[in-house]
Design a protein around this motif. Sequence first.
Motif, PDB file in Angstrom:
ATOM      1  N   LEU A   1      -2.140  10.115  -7.430  1.00  0.00           N
ATOM      2  CA  LEU A   1      -1.599   8.896  -7.174  1.00  0.00           C
ATOM      3  C   LEU A   1      -2.651   7.639  -7.711  1.00  0.00           C
ATOM      4  CD1 LEU A   1       0.616   6.754  -6.505  1.00  0.00           C
ATOM      5  CD2 LEU A   1      -0.151   6.915  -4.150  1.00  0.00           C
ATOM      6  N   LEU A   2      -3.952   7.837  -7.282  1.00  0.00           N
ATOM      7  CA  LEU A   2      -5.131   6.987  -7.312  1.00  0.00           C
ATOM      8  C   LEU A   2      -5.113   7.052  -8.993  1.00  0.00           C
ATOM      9  CD1 LEU A   2      -7.493   7.828  -4.570  1.00  0.00           C
ATOM     10  CD2 LEU A   2      -6.508   5.681  -5.149  1.00  0.00           C
TER      11      LEU A   2
ATOM     12  N   LEU B   1       0.831  -1.232   0.079  1.00  0.00           N
ATOM     13  CA  LEU B   1       0.032   0.190  -0.027  1.00  0.00           C
ATOM     14  C   LEU B   1       0.836   1.137  -0.113  1.00  0.00           C
ATOM     15  CD1 LEU B   1      -0.176   1.512   3.205  1.00  0.00           C
ATOM     16  CD2 LEU B   1      -1.514  -0.582   3.441  1.00  0.00           C
ATOM     17  N   PHE B   2       0.195   2.485  -0.272  1.00  0.00           N
ATOM     18  CA  PHE B   2       0.868   3.518  -0.298  1.00  0.00           C
ATOM     19  C   PHE B   2       0.423   4.544   0.911  1.00  0.00           C
ATOM     20  CE2 PHE B   2       2.188   2.744  -4.615  1.00  0.00           C
ATOM     21  CZ  PHE B   2       3.666   2.818  -4.389  1.00  0.00           C
TER      22      PHE B   2
ATOM     23  N   VAL C   1      -9.427   7.172  -1.709  1.00  0.00           N
ATOM     24  CA  VAL C   1      -8.551   6.840  -0.652  1.00  0.00           C
ATOM     25  C   VAL C   1      -8.832   5.950   0.308  1.00  0.00           C
ATOM     26  CG1 VAL C   1      -7.298   8.069   1.339  1.00  0.00           C
ATOM     27  CG2 VAL C   1      -7.357   9.045  -1.141  1.00  0.00           C
TER      28      VAL C   1
ATOM     29  N   VAL D   1      -4.559   3.274  -0.735  1.00  0.00           N
ATOM     30  CA  VAL D   1      -3.897   4.682  -0.480  1.00  0.00           C
ATOM     31  C   VAL D   1      -4.103   5.317   0.621  1.00  0.00           C
ATOM     32  CG1 VAL D   1      -3.324   6.743  -1.330  1.00  0.00           C
ATOM     33  CG2 VAL D   1      -3.396   4.878  -3.037  1.00  0.00           C
TER      34      VAL D   1
ATOM     35  N   SER E   1      -2.650  12.578  -3.676  1.00  0.00           N
ATOM     36  CA  SER E   1      -3.080  11.212  -3.591  1.00  0.00           C
ATOM     37  C   SER E   1      -3.984  10.798  -4.624  1.00  0.00           C
ATOM     38  CB  SER E   1      -4.271  11.398  -2.199  1.00  0.00           C
ATOM     39  OG  SER E   1      -3.400  11.170  -1.102  1.00  0.00           O
TER      40      SER E   1
ATOM     41  N   THR F   1      -3.978   8.637   3.136  1.00  0.00           N
ATOM     42  CA  THR F   1      -3.367   9.830   3.091  1.00  0.00           C
ATOM     43  C   THR F   1      -2.903  10.438   4.346  1.00  0.00           C
ATOM     44  OG1 THR F   1      -4.481  10.293   0.982  1.00  0.00           O
ATOM     45  CG2 THR F   1      -3.964  12.258   2.359  1.00  0.00           C
TER      46      THR F   1
ATOM     47  N   VAL G   1       0.621   8.657   1.710  1.00  0.00           N
ATOM     48  CA  VAL G   1       1.052   9.772   0.905  1.00  0.00           C
ATOM     49  C   VAL G   1       0.800  10.973   1.991  1.00  0.00           C
ATOM     50  CG1 VAL G   1       0.293  11.298  -0.850  1.00  0.00           C
ATOM     51  CG2 VAL G   1       0.173   8.982  -1.176  1.00  0.00           C
TER      52      VAL G   1
ATOM     53  N   LEU H   1      -2.391   4.771 -10.280  1.00  0.00           N
ATOM     54  CA  LEU H   1      -2.598   3.368  -9.974  1.00  0.00           C
ATOM     55  C   LEU H   1      -3.769   2.844 -10.578  1.00  0.00           C
ATOM     56  CD1 LEU H   1      -1.997   3.496  -6.201  1.00  0.00           C
ATOM     57  CD2 LEU H   1      -0.739   2.629  -7.874  1.00  0.00           C
TER      58      LEU H   1
END
Lengths: 392, 105
Positions: free
Chosen positions: A63-64, A48-49, A96, A76, A60, A78, A51, A67
């Motif tokens: 990034l989504l 997982l990330f 998120v 993700v 975020s 945040t 951010v 991804l």
Amino acid sequence: MADIGIIARDAIARGELRLIVEELGYRAVPAKDIKTALEALGTERPKLFVVAQSEAENISESLLAELEREAPFLPVITAMRERKAARAMELMRAGVFEVVAPPWSAESLGPCLSKALRFKGTQMEVVSPAEEKKGVLQYFLLAFALLVFAVGYSAYDKRSKLALKAGLDRPVTEWDLPYNHPSGLAFDGKTLWVSDWFSQSMYTHHTGDLKVLRTVHFPREIPGAMTFAGDALWVAAQPRSIIKHMLDDTLKVVGRFKDARPQSVAMTYDGLYLWTIDHQKGMMHKRILNEGLSVVESFKYPGAKGVALTFDGQALWSLDGGNKELLRHELSRPARATKRLPLPMYRGGDWKPTGLAFRDGGFWTVAESIPKGERPGRIFWHEIPKDEAKDK
Amino acid sequence: MRVSAARFIPASVRFPESEARQDAWGRILELQSNRARFLTRTRLEKGDRLSLSFDLPGEPMKDISAEVSAGERDEDGYYLCVLLFSDSADRVRLGRVLQKILVRS
């Protein structure tokens, strides 16, 4: 140990999150921007990330969007620099998984990481046309069986499902036992050992077809969890005792001790220490092989209800009967699960797992039927998925 | 009749009776016209009164009064609570919106 990707433009924030993630027992994969993080996606495979971003930033969301193409189901989280409920809502609506408010700490981030790694979404499966056809036949036969049931044949036996499954040339991964109350499981490298509390007996089984090779009756004990340690078989027995058996033909009792931490429902040996679980108190105990197995250290069990333990040569594995999962624990930090593998065969509520044993490539579990002992006990084989085995 | 949304519905929480408590957020796991199962990182206890805001398709639901009727901390450290909607007007409105969603699904 799961890898956690961290994206933070600011080096201080990146360092702060990295420290927290590592303190929580995960491996951090830090990146200063999305581009670097996506490069790491191919090599480090983070689960997982996290951010770091301020209210006005949209890292975020970006990034989504990225991804969506690369790894659409990667959670993700945040980490906001300001606490803003409205912005948190926006981010969660955008996809998120969770928003963490400042101050960032192991206490605030830990539950989110744990939840994100465990929370499973919709399960999807690709079914080949051939399997689909067989599936139709399976449903037809099942419907027929139910019809028979409806007109008066009350004994609809679930074994018919097994017979159907066997007809599909699938490898057999579950076996009925000739007794109904299995309570412990151990593997000596050649044969499987199963204890049965009701018949007060120990059964050894061939690992191929699970046929019974030997039965030994224990007139003075009700056997439960067990393990092999120091050329002996150690059994946690009721009432609140530990029994040491010689590994001879009759499993002669060489020691009978009061359990220092009763009631032990799970037991395994790592070559140096013996480990048990007391699921009433939710504790794991590290013990030495003396009379009564003195406890040297105790840890909180990181699951709902630990019911069985085993050792794969590197790490401990436990069976969480509450969440129906296998949990992997580092010997140095057993209070944190470093891997969780779901056990779908226990999700239906027909089986209560009672024992666990490891062999290269997978695990056996043994289970008592629900309601208690109404049907024969069952042994299941669980293959470890190859991608899961790789990051062991 | 039940339907499942594609993902969990996020919801924000205010505590109108306790100014010292900060706004919070979480997600709705189940929603009925009179109650919701709610998962959040914020500590919620039985008896807590709060205002819940969330979006249903085409219909924002703002400041729905609710009371925590049961709550427990799960093994991850999240709080899983049952929220009872205390205002009858809210319940009627929510019921209408849910009815529309169910009919369309």
